[in-house]
Design a protein around this motif. Structure first.
Motif, PDB file in Angstrom:
ATOM      1  N   ASN A 146       0.848  -1.201   0.000  1.00  0.00           N
ATOM      2  CA  ASN A 146       0.000   0.000   0.000  1.00  0.00           C
ATOM      3  C   ASN A 146       0.883   1.250   0.000  1.00  0.00           C
ATOM      4  O   ASN A 146       2.120   1.144  -0.008  1.00  0.00           O
ATOM      5  CB  ASN A 146      -0.978  -0.015   1.185  1.00  0.00           C
ATOM      6  CG  ASN A 146      -0.267  -0.077   2.526  1.00  0.00           C
ATOM      7  OD1 ASN A 146       0.796   0.523   2.698  1.00  0.00           O
ATOM      8  ND2 ASN A 146      -0.836  -0.813   3.475  1.00  0.00           N
ATOM      9  N   SER A 147       0.230   2.422   0.039  1.00  0.00           N
ATOM     10  CA  SER A 147       1.002   3.666  -0.108  1.00  0.00           C
ATOM     11  C   SER A 147       1.913   3.915   1.096  1.00  0.00           C
ATOM     12  O   SER A 147       2.859   4.695   1.004  1.00  0.00           O
ATOM     13  CB  SER A 147       0.058   4.851  -0.301  1.00  0.00           C
ATOM     14  OG  SER A 147      -0.678   5.063   0.889  1.00  0.00           O
ATOM     15  N   ASP A 148       1.640   3.267   2.200  1.00  0.00           N
ATOM     16  CA  ASP A 148       2.480   3.422   3.393  1.00  0.00           C
ATOM     17  C   ASP A 148       3.708   2.519   3.325  1.00  0.00           C
ATOM     18  O   ASP A 148       4.846   2.992   3.347  1.00  0.00           O
ATOM     19  CB  ASP A 148       1.661   2.991   4.624  1.00  0.00           C
ATOM     20  CG  ASP A 148       1.431   4.170   5.537  1.00  0.00           C
ATOM     21  OD1 ASP A 148       1.864   5.270   5.172  1.00  0.00           O
ATOM     22  OD2 ASP A 148       0.830   3.955   6.603  1.00  0.00           O
ATOM     23  N   ASN A 149       3.444   1.198   3.240  1.00  0.00           N
ATOM     24  CA  ASN A 149       4.587   0.272   3.320  1.00  0.00           C
ATOM     25  C   ASN A 149       5.468   0.289   2.063  1.00  0.00           C
ATOM     26  O   ASN A 149       6.616  -0.159   2.105  1.00  0.00           O
ATOM     27  CB  ASN A 149       4.131  -1.154   3.705  1.00  0.00           C
ATOM     28  CG  ASN A 149       3.173  -1.764   2.704  1.00  0.00           C
ATOM     29  OD1 ASN A 149       3.168  -1.395   1.539  1.00  0.00           O
ATOM     30  ND2 ASN A 149       2.349  -2.702   3.169  1.00  0.00           N
ATOM     31  N   ILE A 150       4.953   0.827   0.960  1.00  0.00           N
ATOM     32  CA  ILE A 150       5.780   0.855  -0.255  1.00  0.00           C
ATOM     33  C   ILE A 150       7.016   1.750  -0.053  1.00  0.00           C
ATOM     34  O   ILE A 150       8.069   1.526  -0.653  1.00  0.00           O
ATOM     35  CB  ILE A 150       4.946   1.303  -1.489  1.00  0.00           C
ATOM     36  CG1 ILE A 150       5.643   0.880  -2.784  1.00  0.00           C
ATOM     37  CG2 ILE A 150       4.685   2.799  -1.474  1.00  0.00           C
ATOM     38  CD1 ILE A 150       4.795   1.063  -4.023  1.00  0.00           C
ATOM     39  N   LYS A 151       6.902   2.722   0.871  1.00  0.00           N
ATOM     40  CA  LYS A 151       8.044   3.622   1.113  1.00  0.00           C
ATOM     41  C   LYS A 151       9.192   2.855   1.756  1.00  0.00           C
ATOM     42  O   LYS A 151      10.363   3.200   1.574  1.00  0.00           O
ATOM     43  CB  LYS A 151       7.607   4.763   2.038  1.00  0.00           C
ATOM     44  CG  LYS A 151       6.605   5.696   1.392  1.00  0.00           C
ATOM     45  CD  LYS A 151       6.255   6.829   2.359  1.00  0.00           C
ATOM     46  CE  LYS A 151       4.829   7.283   2.176  1.00  0.00           C
ATOM     47  NZ  LYS A 151       4.151   7.624   3.420  1.00  0.00           N
ATOM     48  N   GLU A 152       8.863   1.831   2.520  1.00  0.00           N
ATOM     49  CA  GLU A 152       9.875   0.975   3.142  1.00  0.00           C
ATOM     50  C   GLU A 152      10.330  -0.109   2.151  1.00  0.00           C
ATOM     51  O   GLU A 152      11.518  -0.386   1.997  1.00  0.00           O
ATOM     52  CB  GLU A 152       9.250   0.332   4.403  1.00  0.00           C
ATOM     53  CG  GLU A 152      10.220  -0.258   5.395  1.00  0.00           C
ATOM     54  CD  GLU A 152      11.315   0.694   5.854  1.00  0.00           C
ATOM     55  OE1 GLU A 152      11.073   1.924   5.976  1.00  0.00           O
ATOM     56  OE2 GLU A 152      12.445   0.192   6.051  1.00  0.00           O
ATOM     57  N   LEU A 153       9.348  -0.705   1.449  1.00  0.00           N
ATOM     58  CA  LEU A 153       9.649  -1.808   0.526  1.00  0.00           C
ATOM     59  C   LEU A 153      10.556  -1.361  -0.620  1.00  0.00           C
ATOM     60  O   LEU A 153      11.363  -2.143  -1.135  1.00  0.00           O
ATOM     61  CB  LEU A 153       8.340  -2.380  -0.040  1.00  0.00           C
ATOM     62  CG  LEU A 153       7.472  -3.169   0.948  1.00  0.00           C
ATOM     63  CD1 LEU A 153       6.055  -3.349   0.401  1.00  0.00           C
ATOM     64  CD2 LEU A 153       8.099  -4.530   1.253  1.00  0.00           C
ATOM     65  N   ILE A 154      10.425  -0.091  -0.998  1.00  0.00           N
ATOM     66  CA  ILE A 154      11.209   0.388  -2.149  1.00  0.00           C
ATOM     67  C   ILE A 154      12.713   0.435  -1.828  1.00  0.00           C
ATOM     68  O   ILE A 154      13.551   0.512  -2.727  1.00  0.00           O
ATOM     69  CB  ILE A 154      10.676   1.762  -2.636  1.00  0.00           C
ATOM     70  CG1 ILE A 154      11.050   1.968  -4.097  1.00  0.00           C
ATOM     71  CG2 ILE A 154      11.174   2.909  -1.753  1.00  0.00           C
ATOM     72  CD1 ILE A 154      10.178   2.938  -4.820  1.00  0.00           C
ATOM     73  N   LYS A 155      13.033   0.321  -0.542  1.00  0.00           N
ATOM     74  CA  LYS A 155      14.461   0.304  -0.167  1.00  0.00           C
ATOM     75  C   LYS A 155      15.128  -1.032  -0.499  1.00  0.00           C
ATOM     76  O   LYS A 155      16.347  -1.149  -0.444  1.00  0.00           O
ATOM     77  CB  LYS A 155      14.594   0.574   1.342  1.00  0.00           C
ATOM     78  CG  LYS A 155      14.164   1.970   1.745  1.00  0.00           C
ATOM     79  CD  LYS A 155      14.289   2.152   3.242  1.00  0.00           C
ATOM     80  CE  LYS A 155      13.692   3.485   3.685  1.00  0.00           C
ATOM     81  NZ  LYS A 155      13.408   3.506   5.128  1.00  0.00           N
TER      82      LYS A 155
END
Ligand code: PGA
Length: 235
Positions: A198-207
């Motif tokens: 989702n738009s929240d966890n994607i910020k972490e996953l993109i790392k």
């Protein structure tokens, strides 16, 4: 940094009024975004978007197959991709790896690119069989296939629609394994992660360095979520 792929698998979440709003509000300028609406809505999407996928295809081109849609028909419309082997199709429609292999060949023969979904279930994950399961799926689904026009989507079944996302290190480890396995098969394909993105966890996953993008289900039917995720993968 190269833009990550974002596959928006809308499943069967929306009805016609939602689709009209979606198309009016979601603008896509990058080639890395692939939209996958329910099949009957594809002609509406075709008026605005270039990169579209059908969520499933039948393995034959034409014939007496009531209710089916073929790769040939899809590619004639200008659709570029077909999702094949989604766990919901494996489960609800009893799709086997042999059938999935036939579908992939049919899609590629008709000029479509394939998004091949693979994944383990909770029991397999807990009993440390993930790599064995993924290896089997890759070898059976891609049997006798040499094309590079395929994206692999790794989706742990227990992460789909549950909010249980694996941690970055685990995802990275499994993606490395998949890439090594593909390399042994003489294939060099992008590998994306899917399951409660989702738009929240994607910020972490993109790392995660070796992930080439994401496949999103539920959140891809929510306009605000989509706009935020497009921003994250495009920056
Ligand atoms: P989800 O689905 O994002 O709703 O978990 C992902 C998928 O099935 O592709």
């Amino acid at each position: 940094m190269e833009n990550k792929i974002l596959i928006l698998n809308m499943k069967m979440y929306m009805e016609l009024k939602d689709i009209k709003e979606y198309i009016s509000k979601v603008n896509v300028t990058n080639d890395n975004i692939i939209l996958c609406p329910t099949a009957i809505y594809l002609p509406y999407f075709l008026k605005k978007y270039k990169n579209l996928a059908i969520q499933n295809i039948y393995a034959e081109d034409l014939g007496a197959y009531t209710g089916a849609i073929s790769a040939l028909q899809v590619s004639e419309l200008g659709i570029k991709y077909a999702i094949v082997g989604h766990s919901e199709c494996r489960n609800h429609f009893n799709e086997t790896d042999e059938l999935i292999n036939k579908k992939i060949k049919s899609a590629l023969d008709n000029g479509l690119k394939v998004i091949l979904c693979i994944g383990d279930n909770l029991e397999q994950y807990k009993s440390l069989k993930t790599k064995e399961v993924l290896k089997q799926q890759l070898h059976k689904d891609l049997y006798n296939i040499e094309s590079q026009n395929i994206i692999i989507a790794y989706e742990p079944i227990f992460s789909i629609g549950t909010g249980n996302v694996l941690d970055n290190e685990m995802i990275s480890n499994i993606i490395s394994f998949i890439k090594q396995e593909l390399c042994d098969m003489n294939l060099d394909l992008p590998v994306v992660y899917g399951g409660s993105v989702n738009s929240d966890n994607i910020k972490e996953l993109i790392k995660i360095k070796n992930v080439d993008g994401f496949m999103v289900g539920k959140s891809s039917s929510m306009i605000d979520e989509v706009l935020k995720m497009i921003k994250v993968v495009s920056s």
